[in-house]
Design an enzyme around this catalytic site. Sequence first.
Site, mmCIF file in Angstrom:
data_model
loop_
_atom_site.group_PDB
_atom_site.id
_atom_site.type_symbol
_atom_site.label_atom_id
_atom_site.label_comp_id
_atom_site.label_asym_id
_atom_site.label_seq_id
_atom_site.Cartn_x
_atom_site.Cartn_y
_atom_site.Cartn_z
ATOM 1 N N GLY A 12 -15.541 -90.673 38.403
ATOM 2 C CA GLY A 12 -16.237 -89.784 38.951
ATOM 3 C C GLY A 12 -17.532 -90.133 39.722
ATOM 4 O O GLY A 12 -17.767 -91.531 39.724
ATOM 5 N N ASP A 13 -18.141 -89.471 40.329
ATOM 6 C CA ASP A 13 -19.570 -89.965 41.216
ATOM 7 C C ASP A 13 -19.055 -90.563 42.194
ATOM 8 O O ASP A 13 -20.011 -91.685 42.562
ATOM 9 C CB ASP A 13 -20.579 -90.374 40.158
ATOM 10 C CG ASP A 13 -20.927 -89.438 39.005
ATOM 11 O OD1 ASP A 13 -21.047 -88.193 39.221
ATOM 12 O OD2 ASP A 13 -20.730 -89.907 38.063
ATOM 13 N N LYS A 18 -19.441 -85.682 49.656
ATOM 14 C CA LYS A 18 -19.722 -85.770 51.137
ATOM 15 C C LYS A 18 -18.372 -86.022 51.943
ATOM 16 O O LYS A 18 -18.322 -85.420 53.168
ATOM 17 C CB LYS A 18 -20.653 -87.310 51.521
ATOM 18 C CG LYS A 18 -20.431 -87.646 52.991
ATOM 19 C CD LYS A 18 -20.715 -89.088 53.157
ATOM 20 C CE LYS A 18 -20.501 -89.534 54.611
ATOM 21 N NZ LYS A 18 -21.053 -90.698 54.629
ATOM 22 N N ALA A 39 -19.415 -81.267 36.626
ATOM 23 C CA ALA A 39 -19.235 -82.467 37.689
ATOM 24 C C ALA A 39 -20.030 -81.864 38.854
ATOM 25 O O ALA A 39 -19.439 -81.056 39.575
ATOM 26 C CB ALA A 39 -17.845 -83.095 37.676
ATOM 27 N N HIS A 41 -22.067 -82.600 42.786
ATOM 28 C CA HIS A 41 -22.153 -83.367 43.784
ATOM 29 C C HIS A 41 -23.083 -82.606 44.845
ATOM 30 O O HIS A 41 -23.523 -81.440 44.794
ATOM 31 C CB HIS A 41 -20.966 -83.658 44.475
ATOM 32 C CG HIS A 41 -19.878 -82.214 44.819
ATOM 33 N ND1 HIS A 41 -18.944 -81.836 43.872
ATOM 34 C CD2 HIS A 41 -19.919 -81.305 45.952
ATOM 35 C CE1 HIS A 41 -18.381 -80.747 44.559
ATOM 36 N NE2 HIS A 41 -19.420 -80.655 45.543
#
Length: 429
Positions: A12-13, A18, A39, A41
């Site tokens: 993840g991350d 984007k 999670a 973003h």
Amino acid sequence: MANVVVVGTQWGDEGKGKIVDWLSERADIVVRYQGGHNAGHTLVIDGVSYKLSLLPSGLVRGKLSIIGNGVVVDPHHFVAELKKLCDQGVKITPEILRIAENAPLILSLHRDLDAIRESGLSGLKIGTTKRGIGPAYEDKVGRRAIRVMDLAEKDTLMAKIERLLRHHNALRRGMGVAEIDSQALYDELMQVADKILPFMDCTWRLLDEGYREGKHILFEGAQGALLDNDFGTYPYVTSSNTVAGQACTGSGMGPGVIHYVLGIAKAYTTRVGEGPFPTEQINDIGEFLGTRGHEFGVVTGRKRRCGWFDAVLVRQMVAICGVQGIALTKLDVLDGLDEIKICIGYELDGRKIDYLPSSMGAQARVKPIYETLEGWKAKTAHTLRWEDLPVQAVKYIRYIEELINTKVALLSTSPEREDTILITDPFAN
């Protein structure tokens, strides 16, 4: 027409927000298919940051956005996140946001249970966000979950609550925690019912109609494939399937509608929470990557663990997810390093292996085998053309492609969506 699945290939991350935002401009429909609000973003549009953890990224672009049946929905968080976006000037109506009628709800009792377990009272610490995601999925699998549609059926809701509480109150008694009154839980749900029900729909039908009309559908994954409940670093995983195949079961569409799987990977590796991390750098390099990359969780603010790019793990997820191209992000974080290491294999009990075993014990014992590449001094940040990249940066990318058995389709050189080099358009397939 092409329909695209976006999936993280690490823990993840990876910068999915984007990339999904960049792709959503080409999409007609954006659908979240798993996870919850654990999670997060960040989207950066015209200098404005939008932080999302439950709502699909397409909302910021005014696209039809769907929360699929594979997502667990905290109704209180849904209302709060909706308000926050609206306060930032994003226009959101039931015409552009729909929630699957059969999506399970996260309740306060799920958050309670998550926190109690994670506090260490029940043994193994996983490193969850304590937001009730796991317990909500447990109730879904146990066939006792309260789902979105249940809020509209008040005459049967109390019976479903009482059935749910027979299970949870037994757990709470065993943990020495006060039991929950069924009327109190009913009242809690009624407080948000009128705010969430206008967005409810039979979303698989919406998606099927869109597909038959030739619309571009973007399937937005959360977290990363290495947190998958089956193929991740179990038990240090999430409670849902995060691999690309979940896009189908978590949305109600068949595998035949998927035309391209885009994997997302950082040019290095990070992880939040507990669990194995073969290439972790608990040293100056780890601090450098964390500081330069601003590696703190959007949802929890927790500092991320940082390390070198692990080609073994990404190659494994490329195979399991059927990835056809990679969006490589945060290349600019590596600018200025004298040398850069890539993990090309592991040593386990004196022998070399080219995959991460499923065994918890073996995962803890693997040692990375590195290859060292020359770094680059010129900046890659904000580069818009492939030919303007430093020679050593290109060599680094090409070597990654060779190691993970797929090509880089997109290259991100900053958090700004415009700083993206397109090599292969996923929607062109």
